[in-house]
Design an enzyme around this catalytic site. Structure first.
Site, PDB file in Angstrom:
ATOM      1  N   CYS A  55       0.840  -1.195   0.000  1.00 23.73           N
ATOM      2  CA  CYS A  55       0.000   0.000   0.000  1.00 23.73           C
ATOM      3  C   CYS A  55       0.873   1.242   0.000  1.00 23.73           C
ATOM      4  O   CYS A  55       2.091   1.159   0.096  1.00 23.73           O
ATOM      5  CB  CYS A  55      -0.876   0.028   1.244  1.00 23.73           C
ATOM      6  SG  CYS A  55      -1.937  -1.412   1.398  1.00 23.73           S
TER       7      CYS A  55
ATOM      8  N   GLY B 282      -0.825   0.819  -5.032  1.00 21.36           N
ATOM      9  CA  GLY B 282      -2.111   0.205  -4.728  1.00 21.36           C
ATOM     10  C   GLY B 282      -3.207   0.779  -5.584  1.00 21.36           C
ATOM     11  O   GLY B 282      -3.408   1.988  -5.581  1.00 21.36           O
TER      12      GLY B 282
ATOM     13  N   ASN C 213       0.878   0.859   5.704  1.00 25.13           N
ATOM     14  CA  ASN C 213       1.527   0.116   4.628  1.00 25.13           C
ATOM     15  C   ASN C 213       2.370  -0.964   5.297  1.00 25.13           C
ATOM     16  O   ASN C 213       3.210  -0.654   6.130  1.00 25.13           O
ATOM     17  CB  ASN C 213       2.403   1.048   3.792  1.00 25.13           C
ATOM     18  CG  ASN C 213       3.306   0.303   2.816  1.00 25.13           C
ATOM     19  OD1 ASN C 213       4.370   0.778   2.461  1.00 25.13           O
ATOM     20  ND2 ASN C 213       2.895  -0.865   2.359  1.00 25.13           N
ATOM     21  N   GLY C 214       2.129  -2.193   4.911  1.00 23.94           N
ATOM     22  CA  GLY C 214       2.887  -3.286   5.500  1.00 23.94           C
ATOM     23  C   GLY C 214       1.970  -4.437   5.843  1.00 23.94           C
ATOM     24  O   GLY C 214       0.814  -4.466   5.416  1.00 23.94           O
TER      25      GLY C 214
ATOM     26  N   TYR D 161      11.205  -3.713  -7.477  1.00 24.58           N
ATOM     27  CA  TYR D 161       9.939  -3.605  -8.198  1.00 24.58           C
ATOM     28  C   TYR D 161       9.001  -2.498  -7.694  1.00 24.58           C
ATOM     29  O   TYR D 161       8.429  -1.771  -8.489  1.00 24.58           O
ATOM     30  CB  TYR D 161       9.193  -4.945  -8.125  1.00 24.58           C
ATOM     31  CG  TYR D 161       7.804  -4.870  -8.705  1.00 24.58           C
ATOM     32  CD1 TYR D 161       7.612  -4.893 -10.085  1.00 24.58           C
ATOM     33  CD2 TYR D 161       6.694  -4.733  -7.887  1.00 24.58           C
ATOM     34  CE1 TYR D 161       6.337  -4.792 -10.624  1.00 24.58           C
ATOM     35  CE2 TYR D 161       5.415  -4.638  -8.432  1.00 24.58           C
ATOM     36  CZ  TYR D 161       5.249  -4.672  -9.793  1.00 24.58           C
ATOM     37  OH  TYR D 161       3.998  -4.555 -10.325  1.00 24.58           O
TER      38      TYR D 161
HETATM   39  P1  AMP Z   1       4.659 -13.264 -12.895  1.00 25.14           P
HETATM   40  O1  AMP Z   1       3.975 -12.962 -14.162  1.00 25.14           O
HETATM   41  O2  AMP Z   1       3.743 -13.901 -11.879  1.00 25.14           O
HETATM   42  O3  AMP Z   1       5.911 -14.050 -13.007  1.00 25.14           O
HETATM   43  O4  AMP Z   1       5.075 -11.868 -12.243  1.00 25.14           O
HETATM   44  C1  AMP Z   1       6.184 -11.192 -12.690  1.00 25.14           C
HETATM   45  C2  AMP Z   1       5.795  -9.848 -13.192  1.00 25.14           C
HETATM   46  O5  AMP Z   1       5.064  -9.145 -12.207  1.00 25.14           O
HETATM   47  C3  AMP Z   1       7.026  -9.036 -13.492  1.00 25.14           C
HETATM   48  O6  AMP Z   1       6.804  -8.368 -14.707  1.00 25.14           O
HETATM   49  C4  AMP Z   1       7.143  -8.061 -12.344  1.00 25.14           C
HETATM   50  O7  AMP Z   1       7.485  -6.772 -12.800  1.00 25.14           O
HETATM   51  C5  AMP Z   1       5.779  -8.033 -11.721  1.00 25.14           C
HETATM   52  N1  AMP Z   1       5.836  -8.179 -10.245  1.00 25.14           N
HETATM   53  C6  AMP Z   1       6.811  -8.647  -9.489  1.00 25.14           C
HETATM   54  N2  AMP Z   1       6.477  -8.639  -8.188  1.00 25.14           N
HETATM   55  C7  AMP Z   1       5.254  -8.143  -8.124  1.00 25.14           C
HETATM   56  C8  AMP Z   1       4.364  -7.867  -7.066  1.00 25.14           C
HETATM   57  N3  AMP Z   1       4.692  -8.112  -5.809  1.00 25.14           N
HETATM   58  N4  AMP Z   1       3.168  -7.339  -7.387  1.00 25.14           N
HETATM   59  C9  AMP Z   1       2.842  -7.081  -8.644  1.00 25.14           C
HETATM   60  N5  AMP Z   1       3.629  -7.328  -9.696  1.00 25.14           N
HETATM   61  C10 AMP Z   1       4.825  -7.847  -9.446  1.00 25.14           C
END
Ligand code: AMP
Length: 501
Positions: free
Chosen positions: A34, A60, A135-136, A275
């Site tokens: 968040c 978020g 947030n957390g 990220y």
């Molecule tokens: P996936 O498609 O499940 O392998 O997720 C990887 C993609 O989601 C990458 O393009 C990342 O930039 C993004 N990503 C990585 N961690 C998160 C996260 N915690 N929440 C949302 N997107 C994420």
């Protein structure tokens, strides 16, 4: 002094019959990342908060809320959807009078999306009104909740944050700050909190500083925000990071800094750099953009490959791809075009919609890709959904070779501190070898940045195994706090198994 809350009048709420159904730790639920924001003593507090939340939207996209205090009443507007959907309207801001306001943007993956969970939360304590945005994620929130409910507490939401209000309500301390600190002492896990009382705005970070929080100043008025990009949008000056374990109390007398916990070395979450944070933010003195470029450069040094073009998975892979291209000398090209009018992939609650989302979001730029040997760069692989789709998209567009490079280490362990990395079985790297992953994704070669390379990119010589500089359990399994709820779940599951056998 008043503490009456009004607002939320235009919103639709729903009640789930069994709130504990939303608290399933193992079920990929209720994990939130968040953004929080607060402004104290500004004549246009709600409008400033809306702008700040707008800059934090990437943290978020499920819901947003603002609570203001006008000297008499707390006013609350909490909505499902994007900040701009609701808080760009003059009528909404007009319903938030007062010179102090706190706000929140919420992100959760699955589980019921209900207005009652949208923050800031508010409670009428016998010491006055109190509103809080978090947030957390608390790793003992469920355990505390069970104890409190057993002794008569009535929860209004399924959010772990609400425990803070209940603990404060039970505190025997006189001053509201003391009550707040007493509540914090019971918490485990991660929190960056912004709270509002009748006379103060309070900010707090957990003892390890897992989630970020910064202090800023705008025309003599103090601001608290998850990231510096929220200060930039309103033209506020960055004052400093709130320290790990610090409570800052902002009143008309200025800023008071309290350190109620025994001092511990800071251990911020490394995933903010990889990220979550916006690239133009500066987190603990490090430019997120620079760190991401360094990660790409380290990746090129560790796992370079002969290729014609470096192509980022936009937007998350762009800075690392620039770093990779600069370090390797392979030209950077936009081989994938992102449609900016769809949300982040993860915001979609089901796998089917998530998969569809990847196609909605990205298209191949054939002119760059056809006939080329491509180094494709993304910041991370979680479930592998994005990777499979993107690699196929590159092949369909005529790529001759696709070499996939990831600017972080393999995510092997789930997160319990507010980042949506799911249960272990759903993490691709936890269940597949490198070669199995390569085959599953369908690329010609696959490599991840090493943990040491990640630390080098952060400007640290290496990871100190005795005292790691960052919270990096996603890669190492080294969880920096107790995981009381998880231990409880495991115990109860074991006893169920024992009963069954
Ligand atoms: P996936 O498609 O499940 O392998 O997720 C990887 C993609 O989601 C990458 O393009 C990342 O930039 C993004 N990503 C990585 N961690 C998160 C996260 N915690 N929440 C949302 N997107 C994420």
């Amino acid at each position: 002094m008043g503490g009456v809350i009004q607002g939320d009048s235009h919103s639709v709420d729903s009640f789930c019959a069994d709130p504990s159904a939303d608290l399933d730790l193992e079920g990929d639920r209720l994990r939130e990342e968040c953004g929080v924001f607060g402004v104290f003593g500004h004549p246009e507090a709600a409008a400033v908060a809306a702008l700040g939340l707008h800059a934090l939207q990437h943290r978020g996209q499920e819901a947003a809320g603002i609570v203001s205090f006008d000297g008499q009443r707390y006013n609350s507007e909490r909505r499902l959807g994007l900040v701009g959907d609701h808080f760009s309207k003059a009528s909404t801001i007009e319903r938030l009078p007062g010179d102090s306001a706190i706000g929140h943007v919420r992100y959760s993956t699955t589980g019921e999306t209900i207005l009652r969970n949208v923050q800031p939360l508010f409670a009428e304590l016998n010491s006055g009104g109190f509103s809080v945005a978090h947030n957390g994620n608390l790793t003992n929130g469920l355990t505390l909740r069970r104890d409190l409910v057993q002794s008569g507490a009535i929860y209004q939401s399924t959010s772990d944050t609400e425990v803070i209000l209940h603990l404060m309500a039970r505190s025997r301390k006189l001053r509201i700050v003391e009550r707040f600190i007493e509540a914090l002492r019971a918490l485990e896990g991660s929190y960056a909190l912004v709270a509002l009382t009748n006379t103060m705005m309070i900010g707090a970070r957990d003892p390890l500083g897992i989630r970020p929080l910064v202090l800023g100043e705008l025309e003599g008025h103090y601001i608290l925000a998850s990231e510096t990009c929220a200060l930039d949008i309103i033209g506020a000056r960055f004052v400093r990071d709130v320290e790990n374990g610090e409570v800052v109390v902002i009143s008309k007398d200025g800023v008071e800094s309290l350190h109620p916990f025994p001092p511990r070395p800071m251990r911020p979450c490394i995933f903010e750099y990889i990220y979550f944070a916006r690239p133009d933010s500066v987190v603990h003195g490090r430019s997120v953009y620079d760190v991401r470029k360094n990660m790409g450069a380290e990746l090129a040094r560790e796992s370079g490959v002969s290729a014609d073009v470096v192509v980022p998975v936009p937007d998350s892979g762009v800075p690392a791809a620039i770093g990779y291209a600069q370090a390797s000398g392979v030209p950077f090209e936009l081989g994938i075009i992102r449609n900016h009018y769809v949300g982040r992939t993860f915001i979609q609650p089901t796998q089917t919609v998530r998969e569809l989302g990847v196609r909605l979001k990205h298209s191949a730029n054939r002119a760059v890709v056809a006939g080329k040997r491509i180094v494709l760069i993304d910041d991370s692989i979680v479930r592998g959904t994005t990777s499979v789709k993107i690699v196929q998209m590159m092949r369909d567009a005529g790529a001759r070779e696709v070499h996939f490079r990831i600017s972080s280490p393999p995510i092997m362990y789930p997160d319990y501190y507010g980042i949506d990395t799911p249960v272990r079985e759903n993490l691709l790297a936890a269940t597949h070898t490198l070669d199995e992953m390569r085959a599953y994704i369908g690329c010609d070669s696959l490599a991840f940045l090493s943990v040491e390379g990640t630390y080098r990119a952060m400007g640290e010589g290496s990871r100190d195994p005795q005292r790691p500089q960052f919270t990096d359990h996603c890669f190492t399994g080294d969880y920096p706090t107790s995981l009381t709820d998880l231990a409880g779940e495991t115990k109860s599951q074991l006893s169920l198994l024992a009963e069954a056998s």
